[in-house]
Scaffold this motif. Structure first.
Motif, PDB file in Angstrom:
ATOM      1  N   THR A 257       0.867  -1.179   0.000  1.00  0.00           N
ATOM      2  CA  THR A 257       0.000   0.000   0.000  1.00  0.00           C
ATOM      3  C   THR A 257       0.898   1.222   0.000  1.00  0.00           C
ATOM      4  OG1 THR A 257      -0.112   0.003   2.402  1.00  0.00           O
ATOM      5  CG2 THR A 257      -1.857  -1.153   1.240  1.00  0.00           C
ATOM      6  N   ASN A 261      -1.319   5.546   2.910  1.00  0.00           N
ATOM      7  CA  ASN A 261      -2.346   4.699   3.491  1.00  0.00           C
ATOM      8  C   ASN A 261      -1.904   4.086   4.813  1.00  0.00           C
ATOM      9  OD1 ASN A 261      -4.126   5.144   1.442  1.00  0.00           O
ATOM     10  ND2 ASN A 261      -3.440   3.408   0.223  1.00  0.00           N
ATOM     11  N   TYR A 367     -16.158   4.344   3.783  1.00  0.00           N
ATOM     12  CA  TYR A 367     -15.765   5.338   2.787  1.00  0.00           C
ATOM     13  C   TYR A 367     -14.517   6.092   3.266  1.00  0.00           C
ATOM     14  CZ  TYR A 367     -16.309   9.009  -0.743  1.00  0.00           C
ATOM     15  OH  TYR A 367     -16.108   9.853  -1.794  1.00  0.00           O
ATOM     16  N   ASN A 371     -13.867   9.083  -3.477  1.00  0.00           N
ATOM     17  CA  ASN A 371     -14.499   7.955  -4.188  1.00  0.00           C
ATOM     18  C   ASN A 371     -13.838   6.617  -3.881  1.00  0.00           C
ATOM     19  OD1 ASN A 371     -16.634   7.111  -5.884  1.00  0.00           O
ATOM     20  ND2 ASN A 371     -15.236   6.872  -7.609  1.00  0.00           N
ATOM     21  N   LYS A 372     -13.071   6.530  -2.780  1.00  0.00           N
ATOM     22  CA  LYS A 372     -12.410   5.288  -2.404  1.00  0.00           C
ATOM     23  C   LYS A 372     -13.086   4.661  -1.181  1.00  0.00           C
ATOM     24  CE  LYS A 372      -7.787   6.602  -4.046  1.00  0.00           C
ATOM     25  NZ  LYS A 372      -6.356   6.752  -3.648  1.00  0.00           N
ATOM     26  N   ILE A 385      -8.258  -1.700  -0.470  1.00  0.00           N
ATOM     27  CA  ILE A 385      -8.761  -0.395  -0.877  1.00  0.00           C
ATOM     28  C   ILE A 385      -9.277  -0.513  -2.299  1.00  0.00           C
ATOM     29  CG2 ILE A 385      -8.107   1.989  -1.435  1.00  0.00           C
ATOM     30  CD1 ILE A 385      -5.930   1.716   0.744  1.00  0.00           C
ATOM     31  N   SER A 386     -10.470  -0.015  -2.550  1.00  0.00           N
ATOM     32  CA  SER A 386     -11.019   0.028  -3.906  1.00  0.00           C
ATOM     33  C   SER A 386     -11.187   1.484  -4.324  1.00  0.00           C
ATOM     34  CB  SER A 386     -12.362  -0.703  -3.976  1.00  0.00           C
ATOM     35  OG  SER A 386     -12.196  -2.089  -3.739  1.00  0.00           O
ATOM     36  N   ASN A 387     -10.891   1.754  -5.568  1.00  0.00           N
ATOM     37  CA  ASN A 387     -10.864   3.138  -6.061  1.00  0.00           C
ATOM     38  C   ASN A 387     -12.184   3.626  -6.648  1.00  0.00           C
ATOM     39  OD1 ASN A 387      -8.127   3.536  -5.397  1.00  0.00           O
ATOM     40  ND2 ASN A 387      -7.497   2.435  -7.241  1.00  0.00           N
ATOM     41  N   ASN A 388     -13.225   2.799  -6.558  1.00  0.00           N
ATOM     42  CA  ASN A 388     -14.535   3.205  -7.075  1.00  0.00           C
ATOM     43  C   ASN A 388     -15.616   2.794  -6.083  1.00  0.00           C
ATOM     44  OD1 ASN A 388     -16.788   3.903  -8.520  1.00  0.00           O
ATOM     45  ND2 ASN A 388     -16.572   2.307 -10.068  1.00  0.00           N
ATOM     46  N   ALA A 389     -16.043   3.730  -5.270  1.00  0.00           N
ATOM     47  CA  ALA A 389     -17.053   3.418  -4.248  1.00  0.00           C
ATOM     48  C   ALA A 389     -18.371   2.980  -4.851  1.00  0.00           C
ATOM     49  CB  ALA A 389     -17.271   4.638  -3.352  1.00  0.00           C
ATOM     50  N   TYR A 391     -18.740   0.910  -7.343  1.00  0.00           N
ATOM     51  CA  TYR A 391     -18.467  -0.235  -8.209  1.00  0.00           C
ATOM     52  C   TYR A 391     -19.660  -1.185  -8.315  1.00  0.00           C
ATOM     53  CZ  TYR A 391     -17.895  -3.688  -4.444  1.00  0.00           C
ATOM     54  OH  TYR A 391     -18.119  -4.541  -3.389  1.00  0.00           O
TER      55      TYR A 391
END
Length: 402
Positions: A257, A261, A367, A371-372, A385-389, A391
């Protein structure tokens, strides 16, 4: 049942009907049925009405008589078709793959319905992985199957005809009830009569979908359940979560990471957090959403475990949210559906702040902002961690700390 009209053709004393059938692998295709035509007058073509039905269950019996104790002549898979010859109480008299027998009406649909088994499934203009994408399915969305072409199905969805890969649809689709005392209703409305009440993790079979309601079958009954009360993965009952909130809880991991982060000892539990006893329904003071995020991030790379409660050795999505907030003295429920009513509603993603709880169908995440999200994703990715909340479709966003 759906009516089909075909033109009779006289061919050596036999009338050939073009009918829609399905193979044992639930693959619709065109075949023919020959009918003795000695008594059919020779002359202009005659329009004949044919009624088709489709199996909605695997290993469905075609029986010799209209009784569950009668001999099974044939077994059909979900998606297989039959000609409806008549009715007898709760049974249809049918012809399936040349065998005449009886099938329970409960398991017969008037369309060949399949369901998307993954999120953001592409509907393409041609039967090709490079074909133009003309629409997308959410997981669980129904489509009407027209025919099969190689490894692709030609389907109708939202008034659009296109192609989907055979690897991402299923003709029998089972889902779980997510929550306790969930009503299955006679119609697709909250004012409709209750058929039965379902417990958490009950398995139901989806027959179709109308707006926000699934048409389902359970225990010999057909009714409607709100999609927000269901899950594609088995929910778990609330169980105690034991958290030892120290920064040493992070298990070494090969997952990398960014330095932004990582958290430091400055993110330890606030001294006032012991006073944040919380039972839901409002926001609390004494903490901050960013503190929640900072604490959650130190567990990125640790494993996912369905039903697990350890931030270091394995935990699932709702357990992760519950355990992170427990570090700040906030007691949250243990299931993803129950988390949809905690705190206060934020509204849209554009209003979300760090620390808010993003609730999806069968999943929850924290959140981060920008938008992560950070969440216990799955066995493959663990806590990540995902970069598109957005998704997948968001049901609600909840805020605990103002």
């Amino acid at each position: 049942m759906r009516k089909y009209f075909e033109t009779d053709k006289i061919r050596n004393k036999f009338v050939t009907y073009s009918l829609l059938f399905a193979t044992a692998a639930a693959v619709p295709f065109l075949t023919t049925v020959n009918v003795n035509a000695d008594t059919v007058p020779v002359g202009p073509p005659v329009a004949e009405e044919i009624t088709l039905g489709f199996s909605t269950a695997d290993d469905l019996n075609v029986r010799a008589a209209a009784s569950t104790s009668s001999e099974s002549l044939l077994k059909l898979k979900a998606g297989d078709s039959m000609i409806i010859l008549g009715e007898e109480n709760d049974w249809y008299k049918v012809n399936a793959n040349g065998t005449t027998g009886y099938m329970k009406k409960l398991y017969v649909n008037d369309e060949c319905i399949a369901f998307a088994t993954t999120q953001n499934l592409n509907l393409r203009k041609t039967a090709d992985s490079k074909g133009e994408v003309i629409n997308q399915f959410n997981q669980g969305d129904p489509m009407t199957v027209i025919e099969k072409e190689g490894d692709w199905y030609k389907v109708s969805y939202d008034e659009t005809i296109g192609y989907v890969s055979k690897d991402f649809i299923d003709f029998q689709y089972n889902i779980y009830i997510d929550g306790n005392d969930i009503n299955m209703r006679k119609g697709a409305t909250t004012e409709s009569e209750v058929v039965t009440t379902l417990d958490n993790a009950t398995i139901i079979t989806v027959l179709n979908k109308t707006g926000e309601w699934y048409k389902v079958r359970y225990d010999g009954k057909v009714g409607f359940v709100k999609d927000s009360c269901t899950s594609f993965t088995e929910p778990v009952e609330e169980v105690p979560v034991v958290v030892t909130p120290t920064t040493s809880n992070r298990r070494p991991s090969s997952n990398k990471t960014s330095s932004s982060n990582k958290t430091s000892s400055s993110n330890k539990k606030p001294a006032s957090s012991s006073n944040n006893s919380y039972s839901g329904g409002s926001t609390v003071s004494g903490g901050s959403g960013q503190s929640v995020v900072n604490y959650a991030l130190q567990f990125v790379g640790n494993p996912y475990k369905y039903g697990g409660n350890s931030l270091t050795n394995g935990i699932d999505c709702s357990g992760f949210v519950k355990a992170v907030y427990a570090h700040f003295g906030v007691s949250l429920p243990r299931t993803s559906s129950s988390l949809r009513s905690v705190g206060k509603s934020v509204g849209s993603l554009s209003n979300a702040k760090a620390g808010d709880i993003i609730c999806y169908s069968g999943h929850v995440a924290i959140y981060m902002g920008g938008n992560k999200i950070v969440h216990a994703s799955n066995k493959k990715d663990g806590i990540k961690i995902s970069n598109n909340a957005a998704y997948k479709s968001i049901i609600t966003i909840r805020r605990i700390f103002e």
